[in-house]
Design an enzyme around this catalytic site. Structure first.
Site, PDB file in Angstrom:
ATOM      1  N   ARG A 225      -0.841   8.166 -60.759  1.00 31.41           N
ATOM      2  CA  ARG A 225      -0.784   7.134 -61.784  1.00 31.41           C
ATOM      3  C   ARG A 225      -1.664   7.578 -62.953  1.00 31.41           C
ATOM      4  O   ARG A 225      -2.725   8.191 -62.760  1.00 31.41           O
ATOM      5  CB  ARG A 225      -1.301   5.785 -61.251  1.00 31.41           C
ATOM      6  CG  ARG A 225      -0.322   5.075 -60.323  1.00 31.41           C
ATOM      7  CD  ARG A 225       0.916   4.567 -61.069  1.00 31.41           C
ATOM      8  NE  ARG A 225       1.864   3.872 -60.216  1.00 31.41           N
ATOM      9  CZ  ARG A 225       2.928   4.432 -59.624  1.00 31.41           C
ATOM     10  NH1 ARG A 225       3.181   5.726 -59.792  1.00 31.41           N
ATOM     11  NH2 ARG A 225       3.759   3.702 -58.906  1.00 31.41           N
ATOM     12  N   HIS A 273       7.214  11.004 -66.048  1.00 31.82           N
ATOM     13  CA  HIS A 273       7.197  10.295 -64.758  1.00 31.82           C
ATOM     14  C   HIS A 273       8.473  10.651 -63.975  1.00 31.82           C
ATOM     15  O   HIS A 273       9.251   9.778 -63.575  1.00 31.82           O
ATOM     16  CB  HIS A 273       7.090   8.773 -64.968  1.00 31.82           C
ATOM     17  CG  HIS A 273       6.594   8.033 -63.751  1.00 31.82           C
ATOM     18  ND1 HIS A 273       5.701   6.997 -63.820  1.00 31.82           N
ATOM     19  CD2 HIS A 273       6.868   8.188 -62.444  1.00 31.82           C
ATOM     20  CE1 HIS A 273       5.465   6.533 -62.600  1.00 31.82           C
ATOM     21  NE2 HIS A 273       6.164   7.256 -61.747  1.00 31.82           N
TER      22      HIS A 273
HETATM   23  P1  NDP Z   1       0.297   6.715 -49.039  1.00 29.00           P
HETATM   24  O1  NDP Z   1      -0.154   5.301 -49.005  1.00 29.00           O
HETATM   25  O2  NDP Z   1       1.188   7.214 -47.953  1.00 29.00           O
HETATM   26  O3  NDP Z   1      -0.980   7.682 -49.082  1.00 29.00           O
HETATM   27  C1  NDP Z   1      -2.125   7.371 -49.806  1.00 29.00           C
HETATM   28  C2  NDP Z   1      -3.212   8.381 -49.436  1.00 29.00           C
HETATM   29  O4  NDP Z   1      -4.334   8.161 -50.306  1.00 29.00           O
HETATM   30  C3  NDP Z   1      -3.719   8.207 -48.003  1.00 29.00           C
HETATM   31  O5  NDP Z   1      -3.976   9.463 -47.422  1.00 29.00           O
HETATM   32  C4  NDP Z   1      -5.035   7.450 -48.200  1.00 29.00           C
HETATM   33  O6  NDP Z   1      -6.019   7.687 -47.198  1.00 29.00           O
HETATM   34  C5  NDP Z   1      -5.505   8.048 -49.514  1.00 29.00           C
HETATM   35  N1  NDP Z   1      -6.478   7.161 -50.179  1.00 29.00           N
HETATM   36  C6  NDP Z   1      -6.310   5.890 -50.599  1.00 29.00           C
HETATM   37  N2  NDP Z   1      -7.445   5.421 -51.146  1.00 29.00           N
HETATM   38  C7  NDP Z   1      -8.353   6.415 -51.045  1.00 29.00           C
HETATM   39  C8  NDP Z   1      -9.723   6.537 -51.398  1.00 29.00           C
HETATM   40  N3  NDP Z   1     -10.396   5.533 -51.982  1.00 29.00           N
HETATM   41  N4  NDP Z   1     -10.350   7.701 -51.130  1.00 29.00           N
HETATM   42  C9  NDP Z   1      -9.699   8.722 -50.522  1.00 29.00           C
HETATM   43  N5  NDP Z   1      -8.389   8.672 -50.157  1.00 29.00           N
HETATM   44  C10 NDP Z   1      -7.731   7.531 -50.423  1.00 29.00           C
HETATM   45  O7  NDP Z   1       0.997   6.926 -50.462  1.00 29.00           O
HETATM   46  P2  NDP Z   1       2.143   7.960 -50.874  1.00 29.00           P
HETATM   47  O8  NDP Z   1       1.733   9.310 -50.445  1.00 29.00           O
HETATM   48  O9  NDP Z   1       3.480   7.463 -50.462  1.00 29.00           O
HETATM   49  O10 NDP Z   1       2.081   7.827 -52.482  1.00 29.00           O
HETATM   50  C11 NDP Z   1       0.894   8.116 -53.194  1.00 29.00           C
HETATM   51  C12 NDP Z   1       1.028   7.652 -54.647  1.00 29.00           C
HETATM   52  O11 NDP Z   1       1.898   8.519 -55.364  1.00 29.00           O
HETATM   53  C13 NDP Z   1       1.671   6.272 -54.851  1.00 29.00           C
HETATM   54  O12 NDP Z   1       0.712   5.251 -54.646  1.00 29.00           O
HETATM   55  C14 NDP Z   1       2.168   6.350 -56.282  1.00 29.00           C
HETATM   56  O13 NDP Z   1       1.193   5.863 -57.164  1.00 29.00           O
HETATM   57  C15 NDP Z   1       2.361   7.840 -56.528  1.00 29.00           C
HETATM   58  N6  NDP Z   1       3.772   8.167 -56.741  1.00 29.00           N
HETATM   59  C16 NDP Z   1       4.151   8.759 -57.919  1.00 29.00           C
HETATM   60  C17 NDP Z   1       5.446   9.099 -58.130  1.00 29.00           C
HETATM   61  C18 NDP Z   1       5.868   9.770 -59.387  1.00 29.00           C
HETATM   62  O14 NDP Z   1       7.057   9.893 -59.653  1.00 29.00           O
HETATM   63  N7  NDP Z   1       4.958  10.265 -60.189  1.00 29.00           N
HETATM   64  C19 NDP Z   1       6.500   8.846 -57.136  1.00 29.00           C
HETATM   65  C20 NDP Z   1       5.987   8.252 -55.922  1.00 29.00           C
HETATM   66  C21 NDP Z   1       4.678   7.928 -55.746  1.00 29.00           C
HETATM   67  P3  NDP Z   1      -5.747   7.256 -45.655  1.00 29.00           P
HETATM   68  O15 NDP Z   1      -4.690   8.228 -45.154  1.00 29.00           O
HETATM   69  O16 NDP Z   1      -7.062   7.467 -45.017  1.00 29.00           O
HETATM   70  O17 NDP Z   1      -5.264   5.843 -45.693  1.00 29.00           O
HETATM   71  C1  OXD Z   2       6.659   5.349 -57.297  1.00 29.76           C
HETATM   72  C2  OXD Z   2       6.895   5.912 -58.595  1.00 29.76           C
HETATM   73  O1  OXD Z   2       5.612   4.760 -57.098  1.00 29.76           O
HETATM   74  O2  OXD Z   2       8.049   6.196 -58.922  1.00 29.76           O
HETATM   75  O3  OXD Z   2       7.532   5.495 -56.434  1.00 29.76           O
HETATM   76  O4  OXD Z   2       5.956   6.161 -59.356  1.00 29.76           O
END
Ligand code: NDP
Ligand code: OXD
Length: 313
Positions: A225, A273
């Site tokens: 993000r 994006h």
């Molecule tokens: P998940 O919820 O599967 O994974 C999130 C990860 O972040 C987990 O490993 C979690 O740790 C870690 N995390 C969360 N908070 C913290 C913190 N404070 N400190 C350290 N680690 C932290 O999400 P996804 O992998 O599915 O997606 C990640 C992000 O990617 C989405 O939230 C979205 O914003 C972005 N995204 C962007 C897209 C784009 O087109 N640019 C498309 C899709 C997603 P733990 O495993 O310990 O819970």
């Molecule tokens: C998502 C994105 O969160 O597209 O899936 O950014």
């Protein structure tokens, strides 16, 4: 069962409604309009508060993306649970995108392209992968897949998450305690964190200065993000030579304004994006499987991808 579809940001609801109707022929499914009857479930992308104010009976709010930061800003009815997409075709795209950005930087393709434009036949000295350890922030559905894909190209891979993890091929760090060591061990930093109060602004000057054990040459790939990055910190670090470059797919305000300096900076690559686009058919199949499980008596806590609002993801 009634399902309403409320999508913003140029996402047309009609194709989603058609796919959902094909899978759930007995359900009453329609694009949302103000004043509609209350629904049991909603399929949404960044709906306005007005939508939730009217839809007070919703049980499931099915997001057509992985990130739920826009939904968590809204006031939800107390019983409503948010369910995000759990991969649904996004992790392979994210792996392609990040590996492309990493290899483009590591192999200096920008330089070769500039030379080619001038008809110049010139080699660059090969670089060692061991000098380019990659740190993946967030080891969830997307981050783990990305870390493993990078490992296939034999870069050293670090990973950072909230809870401790053990993943083959990834040196894992966790929590605040592990953060500085993770940064020091990483030269290329990939952000795949959810946007939460704890991660907003995490790509800021003091943290970025810790990359690569404080040595110049760090590289940023932000695919999570825009608000993870403190925009004002990036260009001074690039211009001072502390950072070598950045590939940015997400921005504080999207679409990125045409006069934003990121577009024109020679060491920043901007994409709109586009790193991992929602795949409608796979997403509908996943949402329908979850709705069927709920209708058959499963509880939300048994479903993958149900958001814990207190954690923010
Ligand atoms: P998940 O919820 O599967 O994974 C999130 C990860 O972040 C987990 O490993 C979690 O740790 C870690 N995390 C969360 N908070 C913290 C913190 N404070 N400190 C350290 N680690 C932290 O999400 P996804 O992998 O599915 O997606 C990640 C992000 O990617 C989405 O939230 C979205 O914003 C972005 N995204 C962007 C897209 C784009 O087109 N640019 C498309 C899709 C997603 P733990 O495993 O310990 O819970
Ligand atoms: C998502 C994105 O969160 O597209 O899936 O950014």
């Amino acid at each position: 069962m009634r399902i309403t579809v409320c999508l913003t940001d140029n996402n047309r609801p009609e194709p989603w409604v058609d796919n959902l109707r094909a899978e759930l022929p007995d359900a009453d499914i329609a694009p949302w309009s103000p004043g509609d009857a209350p629904a049991d479930h909603a399929v949404v992308w960044a709906p306005a508060q007005e939508f939730l104010d009217e839809q007070q009976t919703l049980r499931g709010l099915f997001n057509i993306g992985a990130g739920v930061d826009a939904l968590l800003k809204l006031k939800l009815p107390p019983q409503t649970r948010i369910v995000r997409l759990d991969d649904a075709g996004m992790s392979v795209q994210m792996a392609e995108y990040v590996c492309h950005a990493l290899i483009r930087h590591f192999r200096e393709f920008d330089g070769y392209e500039a030379d080619a434009r001038e008809g110049k036949w010139s080699y660059r000295r090969p670089r060692a992968r061991n000098d380019f350890p990659v740190g993946v922030m967030g080891l969830g559905v997307l981050g783990e897949r990305v870390g493993k894909a990078i490992g296939q190209f034999e870069f050293p891979v670090m990973g950072w998450s909230r809870s401790p993890k053990q993943i083959d091929g990834i040196r894992c760090f966790s929590g605040d305690k592990g953060f500085d060591d993770f940064l020091a061990a990483s030269r290329v930093l990939v952000c795949l964190l959810p946007l939460t109060p704890g991660t907003r602004g995490i790509l800021r000057r003091d943290n970025l200065l810790k990359l690569n054990a404080g040595q110049p040459g760090g590289y940023i790939i932000n695919v999570a993000r825009g608000a993870h990055l403190v925009d004002e910190d990036l260009i001074p670090l690039l211009d001072a030579g502390q950072l070598a470059g950045a590939t940015l797919d997400v921005f504080q305000s999207e679409p990125l304004a045409s006069d934003h300096p990121f577009w024109r900076h020679p060491r920043i690559t901007v994409t709109p994006h586009a790193s991992a686009r929602t795949q409608r058919e796979e997403s509908v199949a996943q949402i329908v499987t979850k709705i069927r499980a709920l209708e058959a008596g499963a509880s939300f806590d048994e479903l993958p991808g149900v958001v814990d609002a207190s954690r923010g993801y």
